[in-house]
Design an enzyme around this catalytic site. Structure first.
Site, PDB file in Angstrom:
ATOM      1  N   ARG A 167       0.779  -1.155   0.131  1.00 33.20           N
ATOM      2  CA  ARG A 167      -0.130   0.066   0.085  1.00 33.20           C
ATOM      3  C   ARG A 167       0.990   1.244   0.010  1.00 33.20           C
ATOM      4  NH1 ARG A 167       1.503   2.091   3.896  1.00 33.20           N
ATOM      5  NH2 ARG A 167       0.294   3.963   3.542  1.00 33.20           N
ATOM      6  N   GLY A 168       0.114   2.434   0.016  1.00 28.95           N
ATOM      7  CA  GLY A 168       0.965   3.762  -0.376  1.00 28.95           C
ATOM      8  C   GLY A 168       1.293   3.883  -1.797  1.00 28.95           C
ATOM      9  N   GLN A 206      -2.708   2.917   9.774  1.00 26.26           N
ATOM     10  CA  GLN A 206      -1.463   3.072   9.090  1.00 26.26           C
ATOM     11  C   GLN A 206      -0.403   3.694   9.982  1.00 26.26           C
ATOM     12  OE1 GLN A 206      -4.451   3.332   7.656  1.00 26.26           O
ATOM     13  NE2 GLN A 206      -4.212   2.638   5.454  1.00 26.26           N
ATOM     14  N   ASP A 211      -2.285  10.501  -2.741  1.00 25.90           N
ATOM     15  CA  ASP A 211      -2.814   9.504  -3.811  1.00 25.90           C
ATOM     16  C   ASP A 211      -3.209   9.975  -4.978  1.00 25.90           C
ATOM     17  OD1 ASP A 211      -3.296   8.360  -0.651  1.00 25.90           O
ATOM     18  OD2 ASP A 211      -3.052   6.663  -2.157  1.00 25.90           O
ATOM     19  N   ASN A 251      -5.980  12.135  -0.386  1.00 25.31           N
ATOM     20  CA  ASN A 251      -5.143  11.379   0.724  1.00 25.31           C
ATOM     21  C   ASN A 251      -5.818  10.711   1.882  1.00 25.31           C
ATOM     22  OD1 ASN A 251      -2.237  10.665   1.463  1.00 25.31           O
ATOM     23  ND2 ASN A 251      -2.507  11.821   3.231  1.00 25.31           N
ATOM     24  N   LYS A 252      -5.242   9.807   2.444  1.00 22.89           N
ATOM     25  CA  LYS A 252      -5.868   9.084   3.586  1.00 22.89           C
ATOM     26  C   LYS A 252      -7.036   9.966   4.262  1.00 22.89           C
ATOM     27  CE  LYS A 252      -5.470   5.545   3.908  1.00 22.89           C
ATOM     28  NZ  LYS A 252      -6.529   4.870   3.053  1.00 22.89           N
TER      29      LYS A 252
HETATM   30  O1  MRU Z   1      -4.842   3.107   1.948  1.00 22.81           O
HETATM   31  P1  MRU Z   1      -3.348   3.438   1.916  1.00 22.81           P
HETATM   32  O2  MRU Z   1      -2.679   2.752   3.253  1.00 22.81           O
HETATM   33  O3  MRU Z   1      -2.717   2.745   0.703  1.00 22.81           O
HETATM   34  O4  MRU Z   1      -3.334   4.984   1.908  1.00 22.81           O
HETATM   35  C1  MRU Z   1      -1.872   5.521   1.788  1.00 22.81           C
HETATM   36  C2  MRU Z   1      -2.010   6.808   1.823  1.00 22.81           C
HETATM   37  O5  MRU Z   1      -3.100   7.587   1.981  1.00 22.81           O
HETATM   38  C3  MRU Z   1      -0.777   7.491   1.919  1.00 22.81           C
HETATM   39  O6  MRU Z   1      -0.642   8.979   2.516  1.00 22.81           O
HETATM   40  C4  MRU Z   1      -0.503   7.931   0.214  1.00 22.81           C
HETATM   41  O7  MRU Z   1      -0.643   6.649  -0.708  1.00 22.81           O
HETATM   42  C5  MRU Z   1       0.733   8.741   0.145  1.00 22.81           C
HETATM   43  S1  MRU Z   1       1.900   7.322   0.122  1.00 22.81           S
HETATM   44  C6  MRU Z   1       3.336   7.934  -0.256  1.00 22.81           C
END
Ligand code: MRU
Length: 359
Positions: free
Chosen positions: A57-58, A209, A250, A260-261
């Protein structure tokens, strides 16, 4: 796992291609911080599930993983397909399947499209040559990712002073991006270059996370980190303990709206209230030229069980209670002090500064 070098975790390989090219190897991030386990992905279903279930993820790490997955699948299909057209069609079907695993992080489709472009340009070439070109392309995506992480981290660290408090949300460090990371990259970079900051890591409900990954990475690197629940961000800001907020992204629209998250936009609103700069950090591959504004960004909705049952010995809500579980939110560009990319620091108006990145 390659263990920490000089007290840092930047050399951990969260995503790798197996040496013989037969599998993608990832750290199963759902097991952290309690267990470090590697898994191999060889089938389309394993790859889809790994992305959908957030084992990898990320946004940038998903992109690197997708590039490697495409290559591994291409090798297998090349053995089965009777001719070029069948090879292309079968690979395209698998590409679309992987692309449907998560909708918000644009790096997924970006990396898959980049790989498919190599196939499109390879028509008429011998298959071993096409496979070599695909291998080079997915390795290039990985190498570029490491370089962009370092550049973003250096730009971000230049905005921090020794002793600053930084609040961050979700995980955008080495596990999410490879290398230093984006949203948390400056914290590692500053630490490795003799500047100390103290970090408040939002736990990041519902998938935690921030607690499971960010506080783990920072603690292991020897950086001063304090874990807080998401609803404690306001009090630490009010206490004067936060001089900057830094988060990853994202998908960034061309007007600077940044997905973003979930919870990120709330942090930005609080930061504005308390007069704290709010920085979004991400590679240009996360800026979506096809999204003029944040309204064009599709937000992933996830299973209610992530809220109701996942972290509890017994469910904490009745099974029939409705849940709304959006995985991301969009922070309005007006709340963002700067967007930090590997090509430099972009300031408002973002229509101009982001467009300039692609000129
Ligand atoms: O759902 P996730 O854990 O994939 O979400 C990740 C995020 O929102 C991160 O902040 C984003 O992907 C940036 S990672 C460099």
């Amino acid at each position: 796992m390659q263990e920490e070098k000089s007290g840092s975790v930047v050399n951990v390989d969260a995503v790798e291609l197996k040496e013989d090219g037969s599998a993608v190897v990832i750290i199963d991030q759902t097991l952290l911080p309690n267990r470090v386990e590697y898994i191999e992905l060889t089938t389309p279903k394993q790859m889809y599930d790994a992305i959908f279930q957030l084992k990898v993820r990320g946004a940038p790490a998903i992109g690197v993983c997708a590039g490697y997955c495409y290559y591994v699948l291409a090798r297998g299909i090349a053995l089965e397909a009777a001719d070029w057209q069948t090879f292309k069609t079968m690979l395209h079907i698998q590409k679309e399947y992987l692309n449907s695993s998560r909708p918000t992080a644009v790096n997924l489709s970006w990396a898959l499209n980049r790989m498919e472009a190599v196939v499109d340009a390879g028509e008429g070439k011998p298959m071993p040559e096409v496979l070599d070109l695909l291998e080079a392309e997915c390795k290039a995506i990985h190498a570029e990712d490491l370089a962009m992480s370092e550049a973003i981290s250096a730009y971000g660290a230049s905005l921090l002073k020794d002793g600053d408090g930084v609040l961050t949300h979700c995980n955008a460090g080495p596990l999410a991006c490879l290398g230093y990371g984006t949203g948390q990259g400056p914290l590692f970079y500053a630490h490795d270059h003799g500047k100390e900051v103290h970090v408040f890591a939002d736990e990041t409900r519902p998938l935690l996370q921030g607690a499971r990954l960010t506080s783990y990475e920072l603690q292991r690197a020897g950086i001063d980190v304090t874990l807080i629940c998401d609803n404690m961000a306001s009090i630490v800001m009010k206490n004067g303990w936060v001089q900057a907020c830094m988060v990853g992204c994202d998908r960034v629209a061309m007007n600077g709206d940044a997905a973003n998250k979930i919870g990120t936009s709330g942090v930005a609103i609080l930061a504005r209230h308390y007069g704290i700069p709010f920085y979004v950090l991400g590679p240009t591959s996360t800026i979506d030229q096809n999204s003029p504004t944040g309204d064009d960004i599709k937000i992933e909705l996830r299973n209610p069980d992530e809220i109701k049952t996942m972290w509890y010995a017994e469910p904490k809500a009745l099974p029939e209670v409705k849940c709304y579980n959006p995985s991301f939110d969009v922070t309005d560009h007006e709340l963002i002090t700067a967007i930090i990319t590997e090509k430099g620091i972009c300031y408002p108006p973002y229509e101009k500064s982001l467009a300039a990145l692609f000129e």
